[in-house]
Structure formats: C-alpha cells, structure tokens
Design an enzyme around this catalytic site. Structure first.
Site, PDB file in Angstrom:
ATOM      1  N   SER A   1       0.845  -1.190   0.000  1.00 11.01           N
ATOM      2  CA  SER A   1       0.000   0.000   0.000  1.00 11.01           C
ATOM      3  C   SER A   1       0.881   1.241   0.000  1.00 11.01           C
ATOM      4  O   SER A   1       2.110   1.152   0.020  1.00 11.01           O
ATOM      5  CB  SER A   1      -0.912   0.012   1.232  1.00 11.01           C
ATOM      6  OG  SER A   1      -0.140   0.132   2.414  1.00 11.01           O
ATOM      7  N   LYS A   2       0.242   2.411   0.007  1.00  8.01           N
ATOM      8  CA  LYS A   2       0.986   3.669  -0.056  1.00  8.01           C
ATOM      9  C   LYS A   2       1.954   3.832   1.115  1.00  8.01           C
ATOM     10  O   LYS A   2       2.988   4.470   0.988  1.00  8.01           O
ATOM     11  CB  LYS A   2       0.006   4.843  -0.086  1.00  8.01           C
ATOM     12  CG  LYS A   2      -0.752   4.959  -1.398  1.00  8.01           C
ATOM     13  CD  LYS A   2      -1.690   6.154  -1.383  1.00  8.01           C
ATOM     14  CE  LYS A   2      -2.437   6.260  -2.700  1.00  8.01           C
ATOM     15  NZ  LYS A   2      -3.393   7.388  -2.712  1.00  8.01           N
ATOM     16  N   ARG A   3       1.604   3.242   2.252  1.00  9.13           N
ATOM     17  CA  ARG A   3       2.476   3.427   3.413  1.00  9.13           C
ATOM     18  C   ARG A   3       3.809   2.700   3.252  1.00  9.13           C
ATOM     19  O   ARG A   3       4.743   2.939   4.010  1.00  9.13           O
ATOM     20  CB  ARG A   3       1.768   2.967   4.690  1.00  9.13           C
ATOM     21  CG  ARG A   3       1.542   1.474   4.792  1.00  9.13           C
ATOM     22  CD  ARG A   3       0.749   1.133   6.048  1.00  9.13           C
ATOM     23  NE  ARG A   3       0.430  -0.268   6.161  1.00  9.13           N
ATOM     24  CZ  ARG A   3       1.249  -1.182   6.649  1.00  9.13           C
ATOM     25  NH1 ARG A   3       2.452  -0.836   7.063  1.00  9.13           N
ATOM     26  NH2 ARG A   3       0.886  -2.443   6.732  1.00  9.13           N
ATOM     27  N   HIS A   4       3.916   1.824   2.264  1.00  7.82           N
ATOM     28  CA  HIS A   4       5.182   1.155   1.998  1.00  7.82           C
ATOM     29  C   HIS A   4       6.081   1.991   1.089  1.00  7.82           C
ATOM     30  O   HIS A   4       7.169   1.559   0.711  1.00  7.82           O
ATOM     31  CB  HIS A   4       4.941  -0.220   1.356  1.00  7.82           C
ATOM     32  CG  HIS A   4       4.300  -1.203   2.276  1.00  7.82           C
ATOM     33  ND1 HIS A   4       2.953  -1.501   2.214  1.00  7.82           N
ATOM     34  CD2 HIS A   4       4.800  -1.930   3.305  1.00  7.82           C
ATOM     35  CE1 HIS A   4       2.670  -2.391   3.144  1.00  7.82           C
ATOM     36  NE2 HIS A   4       3.763  -2.660   3.827  1.00  7.82           N
ATOM     37  N   GLY A   5       5.635   3.159   0.721  1.00  9.25           N
ATOM     38  CA  GLY A   5       6.442   4.008  -0.149  1.00  9.25           C
ATOM     39  C   GLY A   5       5.858   4.080  -1.539  1.00  9.25           C
ATOM     40  O   GLY A   5       4.650   4.135  -1.721  1.00  9.25           O
TER      41      GLY A   5
END
Length: 469
Positions: free
Chosen positions: A238-242
């Site tokens: 997801s976006k939180r992984h970069g």
C-alpha cells in the site's frame, strides 16, 4: 489460434506495481507465443474514473515499454454494444428486471448475516412476469442454480465454484449503465481474448463471467490469477510502503529495465537466475511457472538490480533516462561533459539515477563552498605546496587527457616525495568540493581545464586564509 491477452486497468488511480506486474505477465505471455496484447481502459465507474488516472496509466505503460498491439479501448465508448447484448439476454429469458428496492436488499443481507448465511440475492424477481410500470429496476443475469463452474487456472490448478454459491449478478444499474463484470465479458468476447491474466482478487468474478459467456455461446478463455504483492513487512502493498505508482519509481531514479526485471521475479522464476533481459523474459516466461504464493516486495533487491542496469546498459541509453533527473534537479548540462561520460564515471557509485544526478552537479556547476569536514581534514597548511605544484604542472600540460593527468599527479607526489594521497585528496576536495569522486584523473578530465584551474586557485586561497587566521 493466435494467443491474445489483455491488460484492463480501471482509471480510478495510477498504475501501481501490482497492475504493472499483471500487465507484464500478460504482455510476456503474448510475446512468448507470438500473440497479440490488447490494452483496454475499464472506465465504467463514471464517478471515480479520471482523465488524469487514464493518462498516468498510459504513461506508465509507455515508460515500461509494454507496447500494445490493439487499443486502448474505452468501455464508455461501447455502451451501445453492451445494451444490445443485455436486450438479447432479456429477450432470451437469460436475464430479468429486478424491482427490489435498496431497502429490501439491505434488509435481506442483514437477515442472512444474522443467520450466518452467505449474503446473496434471493431471486425474488427472477420468475415474476413482466411489469408495465415506471418503477425503477436493475437488470440481473439469470445464473444457473445447479451444477458447478470448473476451470483450469494456470496458477491455481483446477478451480471449482458451486452455482448455488453465486447469486444473480446485476448487469445493468437502475440508471441503465452496464456493470463491470458484464462489460468485461462482452469485451473479452468481442476482442477475441483467449487468455486472461489478472490478480487473484478477481478469482470470485471468474465463475460469474464464465456463466455469462456460456449464456452467450461465447468461447471461454484460459485464466491465470496471480497472487498479490506484499510489502517488506508482509502486509498487503500500500501507499504506506512508499512508492506504489509506477511513475513514482521513474521519479525515484529507477530504470524501466530494473523494475521490469524485479517485477517478473515477484512470483515467477527460471532456476536460480536473477537478471533477465527483456528478450530472455520473452523466451523463458511461462504462465504455468508462476508461483501460487504471495510475493514480498524487497526494495534492497530492486536497488541492487537498478545499480546493475545502470552499470551494464549502454551509457548513452542510461543518459537518455538521466536527462529527466538533471532537469528535475535544475542542473544545466549545456556547459560540461556529455551525460554518457558522466554515467560511465559515476555508475559504480549510484544506486539510482536520482543519486547519480545529484552527485554529478560539480561537473556542471561551481560550488559556493567546500564540504566543511573534508576541508578541515584535507585543505590544511600542508596541502599548500602540493596544490600549488600540481596547479603549475596542470597549467603547463599540453593535452588534457586522462593518462597525462594521472602522470601529473604521480609526478607531483614523486617530486615532493610524498604519498599519492597527500596530493590526491587535497586536489579532489579542491576540484569537487567534497571528498568522494571517481578516479581523480577521470574527474579532472570531465571537469575540464578551465574549471579545474579556477577551483584549485580557490582552494589555495582557502588554505592561505586558514594559515593566516
């Protein structure tokens, strides 16, 4: 029969790495079988689809080099065709109008959930006679109530769904627009798609789509449902992984070859081989070799591959991709060495093109001041004599060539009877402003005679001020 695959993203967001891998697998299967690859934009979600997302998808595909043979086709331009088929199914009694209100459907689901039953439509309107009324309605496909849908998946083996588990799918909404699952079926049929490669999140859609294809007497394609990609921490990517948008990887300094090589290995393998050229992928890729298990994204592995390609691809080609980063970092390359020469000089040190661009600035621009730590260590009083002597020898040099520059540094050290480091490090800090660079003779060559002379003079003044302070 010609192999024909497709990639069919919805333009409700950018092209993410999961979608890019699906596109790659589909493209490779077509390439490996001398087939055709179709690009289709599934934009029936009118509220969430945007032109910006559509452009980003096309940009991502082009940047990756996943060229399509047909398309892009847009579902919103095919509504007449979908409505034609819906009318045909209604006439044949294979679909029906459902007048159930939203309130009734929600109450039904709550009741089924309370009983621990599977939530699905109960067929209330399935066998009712046609009504002459202005009441709003949806159109549902009359799904078989007996038997099973069985298909052989390239990744998951034999898959079976009982028709009792499937409800009567809505194929047209109240306002008349056709739904995703129905449009996909008509598109795959009309476009001659005989192999569908997509994410495992679509697995539950497949039996519904197969039943509609059977109702239309249309051929059933082969299927390959690939597993999801997980983040470094094992959670769904997801976006939180970069960076999850393909173009974000471009912005972060990755080459398309590196990302493609990395993505192809996220679920597929050929022995212990890690590095694959595009041609090797085309020759070796097989859908049946895709791993069923989910794959974890590893940024360190991607960085390793990216550095490999920066070092191994033709410097002229890497330089073409580097141009964007130089412009992004406002580095004017009009007065300085050819970018391909800079790529050759710095490729051993840079993991990304973004890093490479940042570390090349001193080749094109003068710096305001020396790195404080390096200046304190190397631009001391003892550096004055080496700097002045090497400055004199460089000024007398007839040909500004790498071998001659190396000889100047060597001769300076020999004449002063000091180690090469006593000459090299002060000189490196003088001409680059920092303590790291490629081989010093190559660095001098690329910076150029005039800039080197100016910067050494600046360093001599710096050392003089330090002695006198």
């Amino acid at each position: 029969m010609v192999t024909k695959t497709r990639f069919a993203p919805s333009p409700t967001g950018f092209l993410h790495v999961g979608g890019a891998r699906t596109a790659l697998y589909s493209w490779l299967h077509a390439q490996a079988n001398q087939g055709e690859f179709v690009l289709r934009i599934e934009d029936t979600d009118l509220e969430r689809s945007t032109q910006e997302a559509c452009d980003a998808i096309l940009d991502g595909m082009k940047w990756l080099g996943l060229d399509w043979d047909q398309g892009p086709f847009y579902q919103t331009k095919r509504f007449d065709r979908y409505n034609e088929i819906i009318a045909q199914l209604l006439e044949q009694g294979k679909a029906y109008k459902c007048y159930c209100s939203r309130e009734r459907i929600e109450a039904l689901r709550e009741e089924q959930a309370a009983k621990g039953e599977r939530q699905k439509y109960d067929g209330c309107c399935r066998d009712l006679p046609a009504r002459d009324t202005d009441e709003p309605f949806v159109i549902r496909f009359k799904n078989p109530t007996e038997g099973s849908v069985v298909f052989q998946d390239h990744v998951r083996g034999q898959v079976e769904f009982s028709n009792e588990e499937l409800d009567d799918l809505i194929i047209a909404r109240t306002e008349g627009t056709p739904t995703y699952n129905f449009c996909v079926v008509v598109d795959d049929w009309d476009m001659g798609i005989n192999c569908v490669v997509r994410g495992e999140d679509h697995l539950n859609n497949t039996p519904r789509q197969i039943n509609i294809l059977k109702a239309l007497d249309a051929p059933i394609p082969e299927y390959a449902h690939v597993s999801m990609i997980l983040g470094d921490d094992g959670a769904k990517l997801s976006k939180r992984h970069g960076a999850v948008s393909v173009m974000q990887y471009r912005d972060d300094g990755y080459l398309p070859e590196a990302l493609l090589n990395y993505l192809v290995r996220l679920g597929w393998s050929h022995g212990d081989q890690e590095v694959f050229s595009i041609e090797e992928m085309k020759q070796l890729f097989k859908l049946d070799d895709i791993n069923k298990a989910a794959s974890a994204f590893n940024t360190e592995k991607l960085n390793w591959l990216n550095q490999h390609y920066i070092k191994s691809l033709a410097p002229e080609y890497v330089a073409e991709h580097l141009v964007w980063h130089m412009q992004e970092q406002n580095i004017d390359t009009s007065n300085g060495p050819a970018l391909a020469e800079v790529v050759t000089a710095l490729s051993e040190r840079a993991k990304t093109l973004k890093e490479l661009a940042a570390s090349s600035r001193y080749f094109y621009e003068d710096f305001e001041e020396f790195d404080a730590a390096q200046a304190k260590k190397h631009l001391r009083g003892v550096a004055m004599e080496p700097l002045q002597l090497v400055q004199k020898k460089l000024a007398e040099l007839e040909n500004w060539e790498q071998e001659a520059l190396h000889q100047v540094i060597q001769d300076t050290a020999a004449e002063l009877e000091v180690g090469m480091g006593k000459v090299g490090m002060p000189l490196r800090v003088a001409v680059t402003g920092a303590g790291q660079s490629p081989a010093l003779d190559l660095t001098l060559l690329l910076i150029g005679r005039e800039r080197c002379a100016q910067r050494i003079s600046k360093a001599v003044e710096f050392v003089a001020d330090r002695i006198n302070s």
